[in-house]
Design a protein around this motif. Structure first.
Motif, PDB file in Angstrom:
ATOM      1  N   UNK A  16      18.811 -26.943 -28.840  1.00 33.03           N
ATOM      2  CA  UNK A  16      18.692 -28.215 -28.129  1.00 33.03           C
ATOM      3  C   UNK A  16      17.503 -29.026 -28.624  1.00 33.03           C
ATOM      4  N   UNK A  17      16.415 -28.356 -28.995  1.00 37.56           N
ATOM      5  CA  UNK A  17      15.236 -29.084 -29.449  1.00 37.56           C
ATOM      6  C   UNK A  17      15.050 -29.024 -30.956  1.00 37.56           C
ATOM      7  N   UNK A  45       8.918 -28.702 -24.010  1.00 39.55           N
ATOM      8  CA  UNK A  45       8.053 -29.258 -22.973  1.00 39.55           C
ATOM      9  C   UNK A  45       6.602 -28.837 -23.160  1.00 39.55           C
ATOM     10  N   UNK A  46       6.357 -27.819 -23.982  1.00 39.21           N
ATOM     11  CA  UNK A  46       5.002 -27.295 -24.092  1.00 39.21           C
ATOM     12  C   UNK A  46       4.256 -27.884 -25.271  1.00 39.21           C
ATOM     13  N   UNK A  47       2.955 -28.040 -25.080  1.00 34.97           N
ATOM     14  CA  UNK A  47       2.102 -28.321 -26.218  1.00 34.97           C
ATOM     15  C   UNK A  47       2.080 -27.078 -27.109  1.00 34.97           C
ATOM     16  N   UNK A  48       1.790 -27.289 -28.381  1.00 35.99           N
ATOM     17  CA  UNK A  48       1.627 -26.138 -29.257  1.00 35.99           C
ATOM     18  C   UNK A  48       2.910 -25.563 -29.803  1.00 35.99           C
ATOM     19  N   UNK A 276      11.937 -33.735 -18.623  1.00 38.25           N
ATOM     20  CA  UNK A 276      11.734 -34.280 -19.970  1.00 38.25           C
ATOM     21  C   UNK A 276      13.060 -34.677 -20.598  1.00 38.25           C
ATOM     22  N   UNK A 277      14.069 -33.821 -20.426  1.00 40.70           N
ATOM     23  CA  UNK A 277      15.392 -34.129 -20.958  1.00 40.70           C
ATOM     24  C   UNK A 277      15.944 -35.405 -20.329  1.00 40.70           C
ATOM     25  N   UNK A 278      15.794 -35.513 -19.002  1.00 38.45           N
ATOM     26  CA  UNK A 278      16.293 -36.696 -18.304  1.00 38.45           C
ATOM     27  C   UNK A 278      15.597 -37.957 -18.793  1.00 38.45           C
ATOM     28  N   UNK A 292      21.588 -35.488 -21.208  1.00 37.30           N
ATOM     29  CA  UNK A 292      21.765 -36.022 -19.864  1.00 37.30           C
ATOM     30  C   UNK A 292      22.174 -34.966 -18.859  1.00 37.30           C
ATOM     31  N   UNK A 293      23.067 -34.057 -19.260  1.00 34.89           N
ATOM     32  CA  UNK A 293      23.545 -33.018 -18.347  1.00 34.89           C
ATOM     33  C   UNK A 293      22.423 -32.058 -17.968  1.00 34.89           C
ATOM     34  N   UNK A 294      21.615 -31.654 -18.948  1.00 36.36           N
ATOM     35  CA  UNK A 294      20.504 -30.747 -18.643  1.00 36.36           C
ATOM     36  C   UNK A 294      19.468 -31.460 -17.786  1.00 36.36           C
TER      37      UNK A 294
END
Length: 314
Positions: A16-17, A45-48, A276-278, A292-294
């Motif tokens: 996904x990412x 979503x995380x730094x690093x 974040x996904x939204x 969008x779904x996630x």
């Protein structure tokens, strides 16, 4: 490779990412089954998050310590036509959780999978951290601060998330005496399974140095059960099986309270990733249906958090 030709190029549904493609490389020497992994437009979503070149290095390190991972075939030049990425061995098996959890072909594997996950996690956590100097060391408090900054950046207050942050701050576990190499996203969906069990651990972009119990807690988050809610470990097993496999392979006694902390943390973390996904969908950064779904699933994590925290508050 001289005379080689790419065939059967197919975008994979995972990643996904970090997008991935499956392909066959046909040459006079034969056909090699491979996967291309490239840097995506949306990070985790995380730094690093690991650069893909470092992720490839980490896969090679894991293989050297007998952790089941795909073999790295080639690391791409970041300045090349495709950009940063690497090519790895394609391993036969299944990653789609719904099939792993419901198809008869995986029935035998499901019986042993939770214990096997514990054993593989123990192997990951035994890898010397000095061999991976490119990994960040992150304390429990730092993880919590990172997540809170991420949550606040979306300017979307959620009282249940605030409650979870409050509980986590009040119940911080002690820092581990010996921080370990942590996968960071060890869950159903990032595991390659066949009829015999676990074939390979995928998606190492969240790897870091920290509390090894974080991996056990993340595997037990409700969202990775995919409807099999009575089987807390990935929808296929029990915590007791997971802990037994881990203790058997590591000689370390699992602290259930610490794993529970990381379960709560994991539910909250996934909720923030959904936010974040939204956001990426609504602002047009990524208008895919998957995004969008996630993104809509942040509300599910609120229910999961309340199920954990409400009994503790009564």
């Amino acid at each position: 490779m001289p005379g080689a030709q790419v065939e059967q190029l197919t975008r994979l549904t995972g990643g996904a990412s970090q997008p991935m493609w499956s392909f066959d490389l046909a040459s006079p020497a034969g056909v090699e089954a491979l996967v291309l992994r490239l840097t995506g437009t949306i990070s985790g979503a995380d730094e690093g998050t690991l650069a893909l070149a470092d992720e490839a290095r980490l896969l090679e390190l894991m293989a050297a310590h007998d952790v089941p991972v795909p073999g790295v075939w080639q690391v791409l030049d970041a300045h090349g036509e495709l950009g940063a990425g690497y090519i790895m061995q394609r391993i036969d098996g299944e990653t789609l959780p719904q099939r792993i959890l419901r198809d008869d072909a995986y029935a035998d594997a499901r019986h042993r999978l939770a214990r096997e996950c514990g054993q593989v996690l123990a192997a990951i956590h035994r890898v010397p951290t000095v061999d991976a100097p490119y990994l960040q060391q992150v304390s429990v408090a730092q993880w919590l601060d990172r997540q809170y900054r991420e949550y606040r950046s979306y300017r979307e207050p959620r009282p249940v998330f605030e409650l979870a942050f409050q509980w986590l701050r009040q119940n911080l576990p002690r820092e581990p005496a010996e921080p370990a190499l942590v996968h960071g996203d060890f869950r159903n969906g990032n595991l390659m399974i066949n009829r015999h069990g676990l074939r390979a651990v995928l998606d190492w972009e969240m790897a870091h140095i920290g509390d090894p119990m974080a991996d056990l807690g993340w595997l037990c988050v409700d969202s990775w059960r995919f409807g099999e809610i009575d089987h807390p470990v990935g929808g296929f097993g029990s915590r007791e099986q997971l802990f037994a496999g881990y203790e058997e392979a590591s000689g370390v006694t699992v602290c259930p309270e610490t794993v529970w902390f990381w379960e709560v943390f994991g539910c909250l973390k996934w909720g923030i990733i959904c936010q974040k996904m939204a956001r990426s969908f609504s602002d047009g950064t990524d208008r895919t249906v998957e995004r969008g779904a996630i993104g809509r699933r942040a509300s599910e994590t609120e229910i999961d958090l309340l199920a954990r925290l409400a009994p503790l508050a009564s």
